[in-house]
Write a protein that holds these residues in place. Structure first.
Motif, short mmCIF file in Angstrom:
data_model
loop_
_atom_site.label_atom_id
_atom_site.label_comp_id
_atom_site.label_asym_id
_atom_site.label_seq_id
_atom_site.Cartn_x
_atom_site.Cartn_y
_atom_site.Cartn_z
N ASP A 31 0.85 -1.19 0.00
CA ASP A 31 0.00 0.00 0.00
C ASP A 31 0.89 1.25 0.00
O ASP A 31 1.15 1.86 1.04
CB ASP A 31 -0.93 0.00 1.21
N VAL A 32 1.36 1.61 -1.18
CA VAL A 32 2.30 2.73 -1.28
C VAL A 32 1.64 4.07 -0.96
O VAL A 32 2.30 5.00 -0.51
CB VAL A 32 3.00 2.78 -2.66
N ILE A 33 0.34 4.17 -1.17
CA ILE A 33 -0.38 5.40 -0.83
C ILE A 33 -0.36 5.60 0.68
O ILE A 33 -0.08 6.70 1.17
CB ILE A 33 -1.83 5.37 -1.35
N ALA A 34 -0.63 4.55 1.44
CA ALA A 34 -0.60 4.64 2.90
C ALA A 34 0.81 4.98 3.37
O ALA A 34 0.98 5.79 4.29
CB ALA A 34 -1.07 3.33 3.54
N ASN A 37 1.58 8.58 2.87
CA ASN A 37 0.83 9.44 3.78
C ASN A 37 1.29 9.35 5.23
O ASN A 37 0.69 9.99 6.11
CB ASN A 37 -0.67 9.13 3.70
N LEU A 38 2.34 8.57 5.50
CA LEU A 38 2.87 8.53 6.86
C LEU A 38 3.39 9.91 7.25
O LEU A 38 3.87 10.67 6.40
CB LEU A 38 4.02 7.52 6.97
N PRO A 39 3.30 10.25 8.53
CA PRO A 39 3.83 11.55 8.95
C PRO A 39 5.35 11.57 8.81
O PRO A 39 5.99 10.53 8.67
CB PRO A 39 3.41 11.64 10.42
N TYR A 63 7.46 6.18 13.83
CA TYR A 63 7.46 6.06 12.37
C TYR A 63 7.79 4.62 11.96
O TYR A 63 7.14 4.05 11.08
CB TYR A 63 8.47 7.03 11.76
N ILE A 64 8.79 4.04 12.60
CA ILE A 64 9.17 2.66 12.28
C ILE A 64 8.02 1.70 12.59
O ILE A 64 7.74 0.79 11.81
CB ILE A 64 10.47 2.26 13.02
N ASP A 65 7.34 1.90 13.71
CA ASP A 65 6.17 1.08 14.05
C ASP A 65 5.14 1.15 12.94
O ASP A 65 4.59 0.13 12.50
CB ASP A 65 5.53 1.53 15.36
N MET A 66 4.87 2.37 12.46
CA MET A 66 3.86 2.58 11.41
C MET A 66 4.29 1.94 10.09
O MET A 66 3.48 1.30 9.41
CB MET A 66 3.61 4.08 11.22
N GLY A 71 4.20 -3.37 6.32
CA GLY A 71 4.96 -4.46 5.71
C GLY A 71 6.43 -4.19 5.50
O GLY A 71 7.16 -5.05 5.01
N ALA A 72 6.91 -2.99 5.83
CA ALA A 72 8.33 -2.67 5.67
C ALA A 72 9.18 -3.52 6.61
O ALA A 72 8.73 -3.90 7.69
CB ALA A 72 8.56 -1.19 5.94
#
Length: 84
Positions: A31-34, A37-39, A63-66, A71-72
């Motif tokens: 989901d590259v859009i999500a 849109n990460l902060p 940020y890493i958690d998100m 899937g990163a």
């Protein structure tokens, strides 16, 4: 740092990761859009009080958690260094 290509394509990035810089491999993210849109990551390591919006910033660990939830995969994960 993060990239959508193998780290070996970026010699300076590979050197930084070898020195312990966290690396976020976003190739597994579907989901590259999500992800886009990460902060942003706050420079001072703090969380912004704003719940959302274009200027929102979060700590690196948040940020890493998100990113991981999307899937990163994480190399040199700084969350593992936290004492409990």
């Amino acid at each position: 740092m993060s990239t959508f290509a193998p780290i070996k394509r970026f010699p300076l990035a590979a050197l930084a990761v070898a020195q312990g810089t966290p690396f976020i491999d976003i190739r597994p993210v579907t989901d590259v859009i999500a992800f886009a849109n990460l902060p942003r990551v706050a420079r001072d390591g703090s969380d912004d009080s704003e719940p959302s919006g274009p200027g929102r910033s979060v700590s690196l660990t948040t940020y890493i958690d998100m990113a991981e939830q999307l899937g990163a995969s994480i190399t040199n994960d700084p969350r593992l260094c936290r004492s409990t």
